[in-house]
Write a protein that holds these residues in place. Structure first.
Motif, short mmCIF file in Angstrom:
data_model
loop_
_atom_site.label_atom_id
_atom_site.label_comp_id
_atom_site.label_asym_id
_atom_site.label_seq_id
_atom_site.Cartn_x
_atom_site.Cartn_y
_atom_site.Cartn_z
N LEU A 39 82.38 -12.94 -94.19
CA LEU A 39 82.55 -11.84 -94.04
C LEU A 39 81.49 -11.10 -95.38
O LEU A 39 80.32 -11.08 -96.04
CB LEU A 39 83.95 -12.19 -95.76
N PRO A 40 81.63 -9.59 -94.67
CA PRO A 40 81.03 -8.27 -94.70
C PRO A 40 80.92 -8.27 -96.70
O PRO A 40 81.47 -8.77 -97.13
CB PRO A 40 81.28 -7.19 -94.83
N GLY A 41 79.01 -8.76 -97.02
CA GLY A 41 78.86 -8.55 -98.12
C GLY A 41 78.89 -10.51 -98.81
O GLY A 41 78.58 -10.64 -100.16
N MET A 42 79.17 -11.12 -97.49
CA MET A 42 79.85 -12.81 -98.03
C MET A 42 78.80 -13.71 -97.86
O MET A 42 78.94 -14.94 -97.79
CB MET A 42 80.76 -13.11 -98.56
N GLY A 43 78.45 -13.57 -96.89
CA GLY A 43 77.66 -14.68 -95.64
C GLY A 43 76.91 -15.70 -96.20
O GLY A 43 75.49 -15.26 -97.52
N GLU A 44 76.10 -16.64 -95.43
CA GLU A 44 75.03 -17.40 -96.63
C GLU A 44 74.39 -16.41 -96.84
O GLU A 44 72.71 -17.08 -97.91
CB GLU A 44 75.09 -18.70 -94.78
N ALA A 45 73.19 -15.71 -96.22
CA ALA A 45 72.31 -15.10 -96.07
C ALA A 45 72.33 -14.38 -97.83
O ALA A 45 71.38 -14.01 -97.97
CB ALA A 45 71.90 -14.08 -94.94
N VAL A 46 73.80 -13.69 -98.37
CA VAL A 46 73.35 -13.41 -99.04
C VAL A 46 73.35 -14.33 -100.19
O VAL A 46 72.33 -13.97 -100.79
CB VAL A 46 74.68 -12.09 -99.13
N LEU A 47 73.75 -15.84 -100.72
CA LEU A 47 73.29 -16.40 -101.45
C LEU A 47 72.01 -16.77 -101.31
O LEU A 47 71.49 -16.98 -102.62
CB LEU A 47 73.71 -17.36 -101.66
N GLY A 48 71.70 -16.84 -99.76
CA GLY A 48 69.98 -17.46 -99.92
C GLY A 48 68.89 -16.62 -100.51
O GLY A 48 68.38 -17.08 -100.86
N GLN A 49 69.69 -15.20 -100.36
CA GLN A 49 68.69 -14.47 -101.32
C GLN A 49 67.99 -14.59 -102.73
O GLN A 49 67.10 -14.02 -102.50
CB GLN A 49 68.80 -12.83 -101.27
N HIS A 50 68.79 -14.48 -103.09
CA HIS A 50 68.74 -15.63 -104.65
C HIS A 50 67.42 -16.03 -104.52
O HIS A 50 66.30 -16.47 -105.55
CB HIS A 50 69.79 -16.18 -105.06
N TYR A 100 71.98 -24.60 -88.82
CA TYR A 100 73.27 -25.72 -88.05
C TYR A 100 74.37 -24.90 -87.65
O TYR A 100 74.83 -23.90 -88.20
CB TYR A 100 72.68 -26.94 -89.15
N HIS A 101 74.82 -25.68 -86.73
CA HIS A 101 75.86 -25.04 -86.57
C HIS A 101 76.66 -25.87 -86.68
O HIS A 101 77.36 -27.61 -86.10
CB HIS A 101 75.93 -24.81 -85.01
N PHE A 102 78.40 -26.10 -86.54
CA PHE A 102 79.48 -27.11 -86.81
C PHE A 102 80.25 -26.47 -86.45
O PHE A 102 81.13 -25.81 -86.73
CB PHE A 102 79.59 -27.57 -88.45
N LYS A 149 84.24 -27.48 -86.94
CA LYS A 149 84.82 -27.21 -88.62
C LYS A 149 84.13 -25.39 -88.61
O LYS A 149 84.66 -24.54 -89.77
CB LYS A 149 83.72 -27.91 -89.57
N LYS A 150 84.08 -24.99 -87.66
CA LYS A 150 83.97 -23.70 -87.52
C LYS A 150 82.99 -23.21 -88.78
O LYS A 150 82.77 -21.64 -89.17
CB LYS A 150 84.89 -23.00 -87.63
N LEU A 151 81.66 -23.83 -88.73
CA LEU A 151 80.40 -23.83 -89.88
C LEU A 151 79.09 -23.35 -89.22
O LEU A 151 79.35 -23.68 -88.47
CB LEU A 151 80.53 -24.64 -90.77
N ARG A 152 78.52 -22.29 -89.88
CA ARG A 152 76.93 -22.42 -89.79
C ARG A 152 76.42 -22.52 -90.54
O ARG A 152 76.89 -22.20 -91.90
CB ARG A 152 76.56 -20.54 -88.95
N ALA A 153 75.15 -22.94 -90.80
CA ALA A 153 74.59 -23.54 -92.45
C ALA A 153 72.68 -22.99 -92.10
O ALA A 153 72.38 -22.83 -91.21
CB ALA A 153 74.62 -24.80 -92.53
N GLN A 164 62.03 -33.18 -94.01
CA GLN A 164 62.67 -32.63 -95.32
C GLN A 164 63.38 -31.67 -94.99
O GLN A 164 64.79 -31.09 -96.05
CB GLN A 164 61.98 -31.60 -96.05
N GLY A 165 63.94 -32.02 -93.89
CA GLY A 165 65.77 -31.39 -92.91
C GLY A 165 66.78 -31.80 -92.90
O GLY A 165 66.63 -32.96 -93.75
N PHE A 166 67.66 -32.25 -92.32
CA PHE A 166 68.68 -32.39 -92.09
C PHE A 166 69.33 -32.56 -90.57
O PHE A 166 68.31 -32.48 -90.02
CB PHE A 166 69.97 -31.66 -92.15
N VAL A 167 70.30 -33.43 -90.66
CA VAL A 167 70.67 -34.34 -89.46
C VAL A 167 72.04 -33.45 -89.21
O VAL A 167 73.63 -33.60 -89.67
CB VAL A 167 70.27 -35.63 -89.34
N ALA A 168 72.15 -32.62 -88.28
CA ALA A 168 73.36 -31.85 -88.13
C ALA A 168 75.34 -32.93 -88.17
O ALA A 168 75.98 -32.40 -88.68
CB ALA A 168 73.47 -30.95 -86.63
#
Length: 263
Positions: free
Chosen positions: A46-57, A69-71, A74-78, A246-250
């Motif tokens: 949602l506006p102002g709440m996305g993953e990039a907002v947390l990631g900025q910290h 990554y896309h799921f 589950k309708k998720l992105r990461a 160092q990465g992840f496996v979707a």
């Protein structure tokens, strides 16, 4: 804010609803330090709440945004975030694509968050701020009907939903199978979706996880015990250059999400 301060605050908050983590430290560490591989955080797109907002910290603390990554189911992105110091844990941040949910669920989330001020997300402390809105158990159950992720986030808010033991750095274990055997012998239930061990040496990463602890939480209409947070275990393998992947496996991460499912 320095990255160690962030991790310390998240760990302190995590232990309050995941007491098994401290006991698992004793079980696996035998008095030695447990090295954390990564943590994971959840949010909404949602506006102002996305993953990039947390990631900025974390970018502000010296991390760089890495792979996406896309799921779909589950309708998720990461994305995950990587620090130049390999000793610093990685950070995996996912977001729920609210726009892909049913109109009823979108309306319910909008109602829950109508008084939530997204400006608070500009402060690093939001990462361990928990839930800043009221929710009834009835609404929690309604969210469960469509999205376990939405229900978990609506109930628990901002916190690390798991920490991860770096199995490569465990002094008394040579494999993830040995770790799992010790956990089961001690009475811990593992997430067996997709297999007890998700991944393989061929994809350079093996993962397993406990099922989330159950913790009592206050809803607006009652108190209930629901799944809180879990502990993950990761063993990494060297890539062609000889460095640990160092990465992840979707496909594996998709199964790990279910560790917080209601049961």
């Amino acid at each position: 804010m320095q990255q160690q301060q962030i991790f310390d605050a998240l760990w302190h908050q995590y232990l309050k609803v995941t007491p098994s983590a401290q006991a698992i430290h004793q079980l696996l560490g035998h008095g030695h330090e447990i090295i954390n591989d990564h943590i994971a955080l959840r949010t909404l797109n949602l506006p102002g709440m996305g993953e990039a907002v947390l990631g900025q910290h974390f970018i502000d603390a010296g991390f760089k945004q890495a792979d996406a990554y896309h799921f779909e189911s589950k309708k998720l992105r990461a994305h995950y975030y990587l620090h130049p110091d390999p000793k610093v844990p990685k950070v995996f941040i996912s977001e729920l694509c609210v726009d892909l949910l049913s109109e009823q669920t979108q309306a319910l989330l909008a109602k829950l968050l109508q008084n939530f001020d997204v400006k608070c997300l500009s402060e690093p402390s939001v990462l361990w701020s928990g839930r800043a809105w009221e929710i009834s158990f009835t609404d929690y159950q309604a969210l469960l009907n469509e999205s376990e992720y939405a229900a978990w986030f609506a109930a628990w808010g901002y916190r690390a939903n798991h920490f991860t033991v770096n199995v490569n750095q465990l002094p008394n274990f040579d494999s993830l199978e040995q770790v799992n055997t010790a956990l089961k012998a001690a009475g811990y239930q593992l997430n067996v979706g997709g297999g007890e061990i998700k991944g393989s040496p061929e994809v350079l990463l093996e993962q397993s996880a406990t099922l989330a602890d159950e913790a009592r939480i206050s809803f607006s209409d009652a108190e209930h015990e629901i799944p809180s947070c879990f502990y993950e275990f990761a063993r990494r393998y060297p890539n062609d250059s000889g460095k640990l992947y160092q990465g992840f496996v979707a496909a594996s991460a998709d199964q790990i999400f279910s560790s917080t499912n209601a049961r």
